[in-house]
Structures are given as structure tokens and as C-alpha cells.
Design a protein around this motif. Structure first.
Motif, PDB file in Angstrom:
ATOM      1  N   ALA A 162       9.543  31.868  85.454  1.00 53.73           N
ATOM      2  CA  ALA A 162      10.529  31.539  86.483  1.00 53.73           C
ATOM      3  C   ALA A 162      11.834  31.052  85.861  1.00 53.73           C
ATOM      4  N   SER A 163      11.761  30.342  84.747  1.00 55.47           N
ATOM      5  CA  SER A 163      12.992  29.908  84.065  1.00 55.47           C
ATOM      6  C   SER A 163      13.701  31.086  83.414  1.00 55.47           C
ATOM      7  N   ALA A 164      12.910  32.036  82.888  1.00 52.22           N
ATOM      8  CA  ALA A 164      13.527  33.224  82.291  1.00 52.22           C
ATOM      9  C   ALA A 164      14.266  34.058  83.326  1.00 52.22           C
ATOM     10  N   ALA A 165      13.966  33.862  84.609  1.00 53.20           N
ATOM     11  CA  ALA A 165      14.692  34.584  85.661  1.00 53.20           C
ATOM     12  C   ALA A 165      16.181  34.273  85.644  1.00 53.20           C
ATOM     13  N   TRP A 166      16.583  33.200  84.980  1.00 50.69           N
ATOM     14  CA  TRP A 166      18.014  32.899  84.862  1.00 50.69           C
ATOM     15  C   TRP A 166      18.744  33.969  84.056  1.00 50.69           C
ATOM     16  N   LEU A 167      18.012  34.757  83.279  1.00 51.56           N
ATOM     17  CA  LEU A 167      18.648  35.874  82.585  1.00 51.56           C
ATOM     18  C   LEU A 167      19.113  36.941  83.572  1.00 51.56           C
ATOM     19  N   MET A 168      18.455  37.031  84.739  1.00 51.26           N
ATOM     20  CA  MET A 168      18.915  37.918  85.804  1.00 51.26           C
ATOM     21  C   MET A 168      19.978  37.240  86.658  1.00 51.26           C
ATOM     22  N   THR A 169      19.759  35.963  86.945  1.00 53.23           N
ATOM     23  CA  THR A 169      20.729  35.228  87.770  1.00 53.23           C
ATOM     24  C   THR A 169      22.089  35.151  87.085  1.00 53.23           C
ATOM     25  N   ALA A 170      22.097  34.976  85.754  1.00 55.40           N
ATOM     26  CA  ALA A 170      23.364  34.907  85.022  1.00 55.40           C
ATOM     27  C   ALA A 170      24.168  36.184  85.197  1.00 55.40           C
ATOM     28  N   TYR A 171      23.478  37.303  85.295  1.00 56.29           N
ATOM     29  CA  TYR A 171      24.186  38.569  85.495  1.00 56.29           C
ATOM     30  C   TYR A 171      24.865  38.581  86.866  1.00 56.29           C
ATOM     31  N   GLY A 172      24.166  38.097  87.876  1.00 58.13           N
ATOM     32  CA  GLY A 172      24.778  38.017  89.197  1.00 58.13           C
ATOM     33  C   GLY A 172      25.976  37.092  89.214  1.00 58.13           C
ATOM     34  N   LEU A 173      25.891  35.967  88.502  1.00 59.09           N
ATOM     35  CA  LEU A 173      27.025  35.045  88.447  1.00 59.09           C
ATOM     36  C   LEU A 173      28.212  35.680  87.734  1.00 59.09           C
ATOM     37  N   GLY A 174      27.930  36.469  86.690  1.00 58.12           N
ATOM     38  CA  GLY A 174      29.014  37.164  86.004  1.00 58.12           C
ATOM     39  C   GLY A 174      29.685  38.193  86.895  1.00 58.12           C
ATOM     40  N   LEU A 175      28.892  38.930  87.671  1.00 57.28           N
ATOM     41  CA  LEU A 175      29.476  39.871  88.633  1.00 57.28           C
ATOM     42  C   LEU A 175      30.308  39.142  89.676  1.00 57.28           C
ATOM     43  N   LEU A 176      29.798  38.003  90.132  1.00 60.57           N
ATOM     44  CA  LEU A 176      30.487  37.239  91.167  1.00 60.57           C
ATOM     45  C   LEU A 176      31.839  36.747  90.671  1.00 60.57           C
ATOM     46  N   ALA A 177      31.901  36.320  89.414  1.00 60.21           N
ATOM     47  CA  ALA A 177      33.171  35.843  88.861  1.00 60.21           C
ATOM     48  C   ALA A 177      34.069  36.992  88.434  1.00 60.21           C
ATOM     49  N   ALA A 192      35.050  46.249  76.638  1.00 59.43           N
ATOM     50  CA  ALA A 192      35.120  45.240  75.574  1.00 59.43           C
ATOM     51  C   ALA A 192      34.267  44.025  75.917  1.00 59.43           C
ATOM     52  N   LEU A 193      34.298  43.601  77.176  1.00 56.22           N
ATOM     53  CA  LEU A 193      33.481  42.452  77.581  1.00 56.22           C
ATOM     54  C   LEU A 193      31.993  42.785  77.548  1.00 56.22           C
ATOM     55  N   VAL A 194      31.636  44.006  77.951  1.00 56.69           N
ATOM     56  CA  VAL A 194      30.234  44.416  77.863  1.00 56.69           C
ATOM     57  C   VAL A 194      29.762  44.373  76.409  1.00 56.69           C
ATOM     58  N   ALA A 195      30.572  44.920  75.501  1.00 54.26           N
ATOM     59  CA  ALA A 195      30.197  44.911  74.087  1.00 54.26           C
ATOM     60  C   ALA A 195      30.103  43.489  73.543  1.00 54.26           C
ATOM     61  N   LEU A 196      31.044  42.622  73.945  1.00 56.49           N
ATOM     62  CA  LEU A 196      31.004  41.227  73.490  1.00 56.49           C
ATOM     63  C   LEU A 196      29.762  40.514  74.010  1.00 56.49           C
ATOM     64  N   GLY A 197      29.459  40.696  75.283  1.00 52.77           N
ATOM     65  CA  GLY A 197      28.277  40.054  75.843  1.00 52.77           C
ATOM     66  C   GLY A 197      27.002  40.538  75.183  1.00 52.77           C
ATOM     67  N   GLY A 205      25.549  35.223  77.254  1.00 53.58           N
ATOM     68  CA  GLY A 205      25.863  36.594  76.885  1.00 53.58           C
ATOM     69  C   GLY A 205      25.681  37.556  78.044  1.00 53.58           C
ATOM     70  N   ARG A 206      24.635  37.351  78.843  1.00 54.32           N
ATOM     71  CA  ARG A 206      24.419  38.196  80.025  1.00 54.32           C
ATOM     72  C   ARG A 206      25.561  38.035  81.022  1.00 54.32           C
ATOM     73  N   ALA A 207      26.065  36.818  81.189  1.00 52.19           N
ATOM     74  CA  ALA A 207      27.168  36.595  82.124  1.00 52.19           C
ATOM     75  C   ALA A 207      28.436  37.309  81.653  1.00 52.19           C
ATOM     76  N   VAL A 208      28.690  37.287  80.338  1.00 52.03           N
ATOM     77  CA  VAL A 208      29.861  37.993  79.805  1.00 52.03           C
ATOM     78  C   VAL A 208      29.701  39.502  80.018  1.00 52.03           C
ATOM     79  N   GLU A 209      28.509  40.023  79.746  1.00 45.86           N
ATOM     80  CA  GLU A 209      28.237  41.441  80.016  1.00 45.86           C
ATOM     81  C   GLU A 209      28.554  41.795  81.468  1.00 45.86           C
ATOM     82  N   ALA A 210      28.077  40.960  82.386  1.00 50.40           N
ATOM     83  CA  ALA A 210      28.247  41.250  83.808  1.00 50.40           C
ATOM     84  C   ALA A 210      29.705  41.196  84.221  1.00 50.40           C
ATOM     85  N   THR A 211      30.486  40.304  83.610  1.00 49.15           N
ATOM     86  CA  THR A 211      31.918  40.263  83.915  1.00 49.15           C
ATOM     87  C   THR A 211      32.565  41.599  83.570  1.00 49.15           C
ATOM     88  N   GLY A 212      32.207  42.149  82.409  1.00 46.45           N
ATOM     89  CA  GLY A 212      32.712  43.471  82.059  1.00 46.45           C
ATOM     90  C   GLY A 212      32.198  44.554  82.982  1.00 46.45           C
TER      91      GLY A 212
END
Length: 419
Positions: free
Chosen positions: A88-103, A126-131, A148-155
Motif C-alpha cells: 500500500a505504501s508502494a502505491a505512492w509510486l502511482m500516486t506521484a505520477y498523478g500528482l505530476g500530471l496534475l501539476a 527532456a523532463l521524461v528523460a530526467l525523471g 522521479g516519477r513525478a518529474v516523469e509525469a510532468t513531462g
């Protein structure tokens, strides 16, 4: 699984004008080289019945970006074991992606308007590669991996905005519909592809699925540049003077928050948020439920869940087509009832086919709801306000991406309905 534009969901209202005398046709000058060049640079629209150039590449680009949403789902137990945290804590790896998309969606959307989609694609890539580099180089700790997942999602958010901008030159809506299908396909097939990548290359590979978008860049940058030329030409005639020292206002234009005071906007937006939250709770929870009932491994589970979810997403096109005949009220009731039934089936049914059916139903109402509810939310607004309203409305989707896995993980720990 991104938004289907309002024109697919709500028919244009007829205009009535007073009759005027028929004008005497003026002679049409022969086209010159300069006029043909200007027409190409205006290129904001395409001929009726023809797809916008680069639509197929844009659909592949957005599919790769969307695969990051669901890609880690079936690899989370392995990642949790390596990180020494509960699943359940590892699910934050999915949630971080949603937060990156949201921002990233509002932050990068202004770039498309000012510099064109080609610049936005380069920044997003570039942001996807950096993340991805952060994810691959990070120690086995949850926080840097989530960052890193959040940076990927921003890109990925920038790539998504650019893909719809490219397709938007086709005013018939067909090109945008194809890109929306690419979004849905990437978000659902990411389950299977992520499981396969984790099995072949290790669990971190499932966290960097958006890197697939880099393979599409050569095919998509040229049509993106053409779309940018048309957009800049169109904006040149609409530019307004600003006061010295005044902010550019692009965030205010992209997110007209005053719309939240309107009930006819707020209600469909809240319903869209609920649909997306349930859908991405099931993206996290339904595969675990299927595994618990069948004993299947990640690959067959990913193939089954991805297949039915993709079928549901594709069937959503029929819901969008039928929506005008059904009426707004009935469609909203169907969407809410379908999402509730999907959650109940996936969470409590003791039979794997019913769990899979719930996953498909949730994908159907979520993808269809994006088109139908977008139309009802912005249909009463003036054309010049609809772009910003759609941008604000579409934030409900990444908010659901972020909230769904958290709620599913909480239910897993408290109610234990997933196992």
C-alpha cells in the motif's frame, strides 16, 4: 485516457441571423507563391474529412505518455519487497505520477500557446528523460523514486497537451478522437507492458514506461512545428497590450477558477473526479483481486485486465454518440450508476470474470464521461472561454489518477476487500 473535446459530445447550437441581400461575388485572385506560403503557415485547420498531419504519431506519443499511469501496478509487490515497505505504501509510486500530471498540465499548457507544440514536446521529453534518470539512479528508497516519477509525469503532461494540440487542427473532431483513443489504449495496455518489462528487466523498468515516447519524437516533431506556426499566426491577431510590470496571466487564462462558482460546471467536474478516482483505484486494486482469485502471475493478469479495460475504453465512443439523444440528466445517472456497479463488482464479486467486467465497465464510463461531461460543462460558455474551461475541467482526471491508488491502498489495509 485523456479528454475527448466538447465538440464530440455536444452539437453546435444553430445561429440565427437576419436575411441580407446576396452580395455580388468578387473576383478571386489567382494564388501566388506568397499566398500559398501564408496559407501553409496559418495551417490551424485541415480540410473536412482529412486527419490533421501527424495524428498517428501524436496518438502513439500520448499512448506512451499514458502508459506511465498504469505501468507499475503489477510490479508494486516486487517493488515494495525491494524497498522494504508495504505494498500500500508502494502505491505512492502511482500516486506521484498523478500528482505530476496534475501539476504539469497547467504549468506546461502555456508553453504550447506561446511557443507551439514542438517546443512543448521537447520540454516534455527532456523532463521524461530526467525523471527516468532519477528513478534508475536512485537508491532503493521510496521518496526519491516517487520524486522521479513525478518529474516523469510532468513531462508526460506536456506531451499530452502537445498531442491534442496537433490533432486539434482537424475541426471535425476525428483526429482528436483518434488521439483520445491512443490515450486510453496506452493507459490500459500499460498494465501488461509494465508487467512484462518488470519481469524481463526488473521492477524499475515498469516505473519508466514513458521513455517509450522518445522513440516517437522524430515522427511527431515536424507536424508539431507546423501546428505551432498556425497557432502563432492565429494568436498574432488576438494579442492585447499589457500594463508594464503586469503578469502575463497565462495561468489565469489556462485555469479560470471563477468557473468553480458555476453549478453547471462544478457538478460535471465533481462527477468526473469521482469517475476517475474509482477507475484508478481499480487500476491498482482489480489486478490484485484477479490474482487472489485465480493464482495467475503478473503477465496473464496484466493481459486479462488490460484487454477488458481497453475494450471498455473503445466502447465508450458509442456512449459519446448516444449522449445527445439520452439527455444530460440520464447520461449523468448512467455514469454514476456504472461507476458504482464497477467498483462493487471489482471489490466484492467472488468470480474473476465479474471482477474483469467491473474493470471494463469503469474504463467505459470514465472514458465516455470525459467526452460527455466536458461538453455539458463548457457548452454554455462563449467560444473564447471554452479552452480555459476545458483545461480546468480536465484536471479532474489527473486528480483521480493521484487519489485512486491511495484510496485503494487504504481500503486494502482497513477493509481488506482486495484479498
Amino acid at each position: 485516457m485523456s479528454a475527448i473535446p466538447a465538440r464530440l459530445a455536444a452539437p453546435a447550437r444553430p445561429r440565427t441571423t437576419a436575411p441580407v441581400p446576396a452580395p455580388v461575388p468578387a473576383p478571386v485572385p489567382a494564388p501566388t507563391a506568397s499566398s500559398r506560403t501564408a496559407a501553409r503557415h496559418r495551417g490551424a485547420t485541415t480540410a473536412p474529412g482529412r486527419r490533421a498531419p501527424g495524428t498517428t504519431a501524436a496518438a502513439l506519443l500520448i499512448a506512451a505518455a499514458a502508459s506511465g499511469i498504469s505501468g507499475p501496478s503489477l510490479a508494486l509487490p516486487t517493488a515494495a519487497h525491494a524497498l522494504h515497505v508495504p505494498t500500500a505504501s508502494a502505491a505512492w509510486l502511482m500516486t506521484a505520477y498523478g500528482l505530476g500530471l496534475l501539476a504539469g498540465t497547467p504549468l506546461l499548457a502555456g508553453t504550447a500557446g506561446r511557443r507551439g507544440p514542438a517546443a512543448l514536446i521537447r520540454a516534455g521529453a527532456a523532463l521524461v528523460a530526467l525523471g527516468a534518470a532519477i528513478v534508475l539512479a536512485s537508491p532503493s528508497a521510496l521518496l526519491p523514486l516517487a520524486a522521479g516519477r513525478a518529474v516523469e509525469a510532468t513531462g508526460a503532461a506536456g506531451l499530452t497537451v502537445a498531442a491534442f494540440r496537433i490533432a486539434g487542427r482537424d475541426r471535425s473532431g476525428r483526429s482528436t478522437g483518434l488521439v483520445a483513443i491512443g490515450n486510453a489504449a496506452g493507459g490500459t495496455l500499460g498494465l501488461f507492458v509494465g508487467a512484462g518489462a518488470a519481469q524481463l528487466l526488473g521492477w524499475r523498468a515498469a516505473l519508466v514506461m514513458p521513455l517509450l515516447a522518445l522513440a516517437v519524437l522524430p515522427a511527431v516533431l515536424r507536424p508539431a512545428g507546423q501546428a505551432g506556426q498556425g497557432g502563432q499566426a492565429g494568436q498574432a491577431g488576438r494579442s492585447r497590450p499589457t500594463r508594464p510590470g503586469a503578469p502575463e496571466g497565462r495561468f489565469r487564462d489556462a485555469l479560470p477558477l471563477g468557473l468553480l462558482r458555476r453549478a453547471d460546471f462544478r457538478r460535471p467536474a465533481l462527477l468526473m473526479l469521482a469517475l476517475a478516482t474509482v477507475n484508478f483505484a481499480l487500476v491498482y486494486g482489480a489486478p490484485r483481486r484477479v490474482t487472489a482469485l485465480t493464482g495467475w502471475g503478473p503477465l496473464p493478469t496484466g493481459a486479462a485486465v488490460a484487454s477488458v479495460a481497453l475494450a471498455g475504453a473503445l466502447l465508450s465512443w458509442q456512449l459519446v454518440r448516444l449522449a445527445p439523444a439520452l439527455g444530460t440528466g440520464r447520461v449523468r445517472m448512467l455514469l454514476a450508476a456504472g461507476s458504482t456497479a464497477a467498483a462493487a463488482a471489482a471489490a466484492f464479486a467472488p468470480w474473476p470474470p465479474v471482477v474483469l467486467l467491473g474493470s471494463a465497465l469503469s474504463a467505459l464510463v470514465t472514458a465516455g464521461g470525459q467526452g460527455v461531461l466536458t461538453g455539458s460543462a463548457v457548452g454554455g460558455l462563449a467560444p473564447e472561454r471554452q479552452g480555459g474551461a476545458i483545461g480546468l475541467f480536465n484536471l479532474a482526471f489527473p486528480a483521480g489518477v493521484a487519489a485512486g491508488p491511495v484510496l485503494a491502498g487504504f481500503a486494502d489495509q482497513t477493509v481488506q476487500f482486495l484479498y
